[in-house]
Write a protein that holds these residues in place. Structure first.
Motif, PDB file in Angstrom:
ATOM      1  N   UNK B   8     -32.188 -46.184  26.202  1.00 57.89           N
ATOM      2  CA  UNK B   8     -33.324 -46.869  26.818  1.00 57.89           C
ATOM      3  C   UNK B   8     -32.835 -47.361  28.172  1.00 57.89           C
ATOM      4  N   UNK B   9     -33.427 -46.884  29.226  1.00 65.60           N
ATOM      5  CA  UNK B   9     -32.966 -47.223  30.567  1.00 65.60           C
ATOM      6  C   UNK B   9     -34.127 -47.815  31.343  1.00 65.60           C
ATOM      7  N   UNK B  10     -33.894 -48.026  32.652  1.00 63.45           N
ATOM      8  CA  UNK B  10     -34.985 -48.537  33.476  1.00 63.45           C
ATOM      9  C   UNK B  10     -36.085 -47.488  33.601  1.00 63.45           C
ATOM     10  N   UNK B  11     -35.746 -46.259  33.343  1.00 62.71           N
ATOM     11  CA  UNK B  11     -36.789 -45.230  33.297  1.00 62.71           C
ATOM     12  C   UNK B  11     -37.656 -45.524  32.069  1.00 62.71           C
ATOM     13  N   UNK B  12     -38.923 -45.305  32.214  1.00 59.18           N
ATOM     14  CA  UNK B  12     -39.797 -45.718  31.130  1.00 59.18           C
ATOM     15  C   UNK B  12     -40.102 -44.566  30.175  1.00 59.18           C
ATOM     16  N   UNK B  13     -39.164 -44.341  29.265  1.00 59.29           N
ATOM     17  CA  UNK B  13     -39.300 -43.233  28.324  1.00 59.29           C
ATOM     18  C   UNK B  13     -40.419 -43.472  27.320  1.00 59.29           C
ATOM     19  N   UNK B  14     -40.566 -44.717  26.920  1.00 52.33           N
ATOM     20  CA  UNK B  14     -41.613 -45.042  25.941  1.00 52.33           C
ATOM     21  C   UNK B  14     -42.987 -44.713  26.528  1.00 52.33           C
ATOM     22  N   UNK B  15     -43.173 -45.174  27.758  1.00 53.45           N
ATOM     23  CA  UNK B  15     -44.470 -44.933  28.405  1.00 53.45           C
ATOM     24  C   UNK B  15     -44.680 -43.441  28.669  1.00 53.45           C
ATOM     25  N   UNK B  18     -45.792 -41.730  25.510  1.00 51.83           N
ATOM     26  CA  UNK B  18     -47.198 -42.051  25.224  1.00 51.83           C
ATOM     27  C   UNK B  18     -48.129 -41.269  26.156  1.00 51.83           C
ATOM     28  N   UNK B  19     -47.727 -41.169  27.420  1.00 54.60           N
ATOM     29  CA  UNK B  19     -48.572 -40.469  28.392  1.00 54.60           C
ATOM     30  C   UNK B  19     -48.673 -38.977  28.062  1.00 54.60           C
ATOM     31  N   UNK B  20     -47.560 -38.405  27.620  1.00 57.32           N
ATOM     32  CA  UNK B  20     -47.587 -36.985  27.247  1.00 57.32           C
ATOM     33  C   UNK B  20     -48.468 -36.786  26.013  1.00 57.32           C
ATOM     34  N   UNK B  21     -48.376 -37.707  25.079  1.00 50.64           N
ATOM     35  CA  UNK B  21     -49.228 -37.613  23.884  1.00 50.64           C
ATOM     36  C   UNK B  21     -50.703 -37.668  24.269  1.00 50.64           C
ATOM     37  N   UNK B  22     -51.006 -38.472  25.282  1.00 50.64           N
ATOM     38  CA  UNK B  22     -52.408 -38.572  25.737  1.00 50.64           C
ATOM     39  C   UNK B  22     -52.920 -37.261  26.309  1.00 50.64           C
ATOM     40  N   UNK B  51     -49.558 -23.284  32.794  1.00 49.97           N
ATOM     41  CA  UNK B  51     -48.950 -23.843  34.016  1.00 49.97           C
ATOM     42  C   UNK B  51     -49.454 -25.254  34.312  1.00 49.97           C
ATOM     43  N   UNK B  52     -50.752 -25.426  34.145  1.00 50.65           N
ATOM     44  CA  UNK B  52     -51.368 -26.716  34.473  1.00 50.65           C
ATOM     45  C   UNK B  52     -50.793 -27.849  33.601  1.00 50.65           C
ATOM     46  N   UNK B  53     -50.565 -27.550  32.330  1.00 49.16           N
ATOM     47  CA  UNK B  53     -50.009 -28.566  31.419  1.00 49.16           C
ATOM     48  C   UNK B  53     -48.590 -28.927  31.855  1.00 49.16           C
ATOM     49  N   UNK B  54     -47.814 -27.908  32.208  1.00 47.80           N
ATOM     50  CA  UNK B  54     -46.432 -28.184  32.637  1.00 47.80           C
ATOM     51  C   UNK B  54     -46.427 -29.038  33.896  1.00 47.80           C
ATOM     52  N   UNK B  55     -47.322 -28.682  34.804  1.00 47.17           N
ATOM     53  CA  UNK B  55     -47.401 -29.464  36.050  1.00 47.17           C
ATOM     54  C   UNK B  55     -47.749 -30.916  35.745  1.00 47.17           C
ATOM     55  N   UNK B  56     -48.674 -31.106  34.796  1.00 47.17           N
ATOM     56  CA  UNK B  56     -49.080 -32.475  34.441  1.00 47.17           C
ATOM     57  C   UNK B  56     -47.913 -33.237  33.827  1.00 47.17           C
ATOM     58  N   UNK B  57     -47.140 -32.584  32.959  1.00 49.37           N
ATOM     59  CA  UNK B  57     -45.987 -33.242  32.332  1.00 49.37           C
ATOM     60  C   UNK B  57     -44.938 -33.585  33.387  1.00 49.37           C
ATOM     61  N   UNK B  58     -44.708 -32.661  34.298  1.00 47.24           N
ATOM     62  CA  UNK B  58     -43.715 -32.912  35.359  1.00 47.24           C
ATOM     63  C   UNK B  58     -44.143 -34.097  36.226  1.00 47.24           C
ATOM     64  N   UNK B  59     -45.428 -34.152  36.528  1.00 48.78           N
ATOM     65  CA  UNK B  59     -45.924 -35.258  37.354  1.00 48.78           C
ATOM     66  C   UNK B  59     -45.760 -36.585  36.625  1.00 48.78           C
ATOM     67  N   UNK B  60     -46.067 -36.575  35.328  1.00 51.43           N
ATOM     68  CA  UNK B  60     -45.913 -37.808  34.539  1.00 51.43           C
ATOM     69  C   UNK B  60     -44.447 -38.236  34.478  1.00 51.43           C
ATOM     70  N   UNK B  61     -43.572 -37.269  34.296  1.00 46.81           N
ATOM     71  CA  UNK B  61     -42.139 -37.591  34.204  1.00 46.81           C
ATOM     72  C   UNK B  61     -41.647 -38.226  35.503  1.00 46.81           C
ATOM     73  N   UNK B  62     -42.086 -37.660  36.609  1.00 46.99           N
ATOM     74  CA  UNK B  62     -41.680 -38.212  37.906  1.00 46.99           C
ATOM     75  C   UNK B  62     -42.205 -39.643  38.056  1.00 46.99           C
ATOM     76  N   UNK B  63     -43.439 -39.810  37.648  1.00 50.45           N
ATOM     77  CA  UNK B  63     -44.085 -41.127  37.717  1.00 50.45           C
ATOM     78  C   UNK B  63     -43.311 -42.175  36.896  1.00 50.45           C
ATOM     79  N   UNK B  64     -42.685 -41.720  35.812  1.00 48.89           N
ATOM     80  CA  UNK B  64     -41.955 -42.635  34.930  1.00 48.89           C
ATOM     81  C   UNK B  64     -40.453 -42.646  35.213  1.00 48.89           C
ATOM     82  N   UNK B  65     -40.052 -42.090  36.350  1.00 48.97           N
ATOM     83  CA  UNK B  65     -38.659 -42.242  36.791  1.00 48.97           C
ATOM     84  C   UNK B  65     -37.704 -41.140  36.388  1.00 48.97           C
TER      85      UNK B  65
END
Lengths: 284, 91
Positions: B8-15, B18-22, B51-65
């Motif tokens: 568990x780091x400053x990166x928000x893995x929990x969030x 949850x965002x990927x599940x959404x 492709x679109x799903x992967x892009x969305x996951x990548x964007x979320x990951x970046x957003x969460x650090x």
């Protein structure tokens, strides 16, 4: 590999190749630090064709971080274009400063390479030693460049403004098969900084990448080492195809044979310097 | 439900989990430094072929650090080695 034909004009390429020929004549005879990669292959062939067989010498530094597949390419290109080759062994893995894998690891590698290669070149009658550094490399994090400067190794391709794209175009014009070869940095680049470089780990990475090549993956490819986990980076255009469950199983099996117990596929795909980004050495 | 394991780091893995599940992508998530390692269900894998799903996951990951996202590929060896491992931390 598709080459953007409009990105490099014929006039620009002709001017650069003429400038390179003039540079080589002015500094001949020339020994080339030669790996068989896109850049050094072009430089070796250009030197051979410009200066003749006796005034150009390609020198290969062999070690555990140098893939056998690339060694074979280097020898094949040299044979095909009648480039004289000399091979020597380098021992960078025996240097604990290199093996500790700091972010300036390349400095210790190139220091070892040039400290062996330059004296050999001089003793063979080649006062000028060059490497295949290109103009694109100048904007990247390249601690090895300092070692080249310290050993008075020149980089004519970078000096004359040859980008990778120029080199690919010029290589294709000369019929050098490496024109469409993916970039191929040493195997140690697959280990995160701070993870010790060992012969066993390099061998594991080399086997995994060779197994993936046998599956028909021809473009950019890296197996990034994360201890028990191998993270595979493929060209983004290949990704969807390998997310098919049957093909995933084939890919997993191929990489597992090299001794990794876990295999992962990077969702963004290949990017140069990926581990630099992961460890905060450069910007994502 | 998504699962979370690893540091568990400053990166928000929990969030991020949850965002990927959404997005409708079912997977466990293991954080390894800047790498978010997804362990998707078969349905999750199918979703990531788009492709679109992967892009969305990548964007979320970046957003969460996170700087990298990878999916772990299923393997027999992995299944047998995880049975003795510590249980997954749940979100």
């Amino acid at each position: 590999m598709a080459l953007d034909l409009d990105a490099v004009s014929e006039a620009d390429l002709a001017a650069k190749t003429s400038a390179l020929a003039a540079w080589l004549h002015a500094n001949a005879p020339v020994a080339i630090g030669y790996s068989g990669g896109v850049d050094s292959a072009y430089l070796a062939v250009a030197a051979r064709q410009t200066l003749g067989a006796d005034r150009a010498l390609a020198i290969i530094g062999r070690s555990a971080s140098y893939p056998a597949e690339q060694w074979a390419t280097a020898r094949d290109v040299a044979q095909r274009f009648d480039v004289k080759v000399l091979e020597l062994d380098t021992g960078e893995l025996d240097d604990p400063r290199y093996a500790a894998n700091p972010s300036n690891r390349c400095y210790y590698c190139k220091t070892e390479l040039w400290s062996r290669l330059v004296p050999v070149a001089h003793s063979c009658g080649f006062p000028t030693v060059v490497d295949g550094t290109n103009a694109d490399d100048l904007s990247d994090y390249r601690p090895g460049a300092q070692a080249a400067r310290e050993h008075r190794v020149a980089s004519p391709l970078a000096e004359l403004g040859f980008t990778k794209l120029h080199i690919r175009h010029a290589s294709r014009a000369l019929g050098i098969p490496t024109w469409q070869q993916p970039s191929s940095p040493c195997l140690s680049s697959r280990l995160p900084y701070g993870t010790e470089v060992t012969r066993g780990r390099l061998r594991q990475i080399e086997l995994a990448e060779a197994a993936l090549r046998k599956l028909g993956i021809a473009g950019d490819l890296r197996v990034r080492f994360h201890e028990e986990l191998a993270r595979v980076e493929l060209a983004p255009t290949e990704l969807s195809a390998w997310l098919d469950p049957e093909r995933m199983a084939v890919l997993t099996e191929a990489v597992s044979q090299a001794g990794f117990t876990r295999v992962a596929l990077d969702l963004r795909g290949f990017r140069s310097g990926s581990l630099n980004v992961l460890h905060g050495v450069s910007i994502a | 439900m998504s699962e979370l394991r690893g540091e568990r780091t400053s990166r928000n893995a929990v969030a991020l989990a949850a965002a990927i599940a959404e997005l409708g992508i079912e997977c466990a998530l293991e954080a390894r430094g800047g790498l978010a390692l997804l362990l998707p269900t078969p349905e999750g894998v199918a979703a990531l072929q788009v492709d679109e799903s992967r892009r969305a996951v990548l964007a979320l990951a970046k957003e969460h650090g996170f700087t990298h996202v990878a999916i772990e590929l299923p393997s027999e060896r992995r299944r047998s080695s995880t049975s003795a491992d510590a249980p997954l931390l749940r979100d």
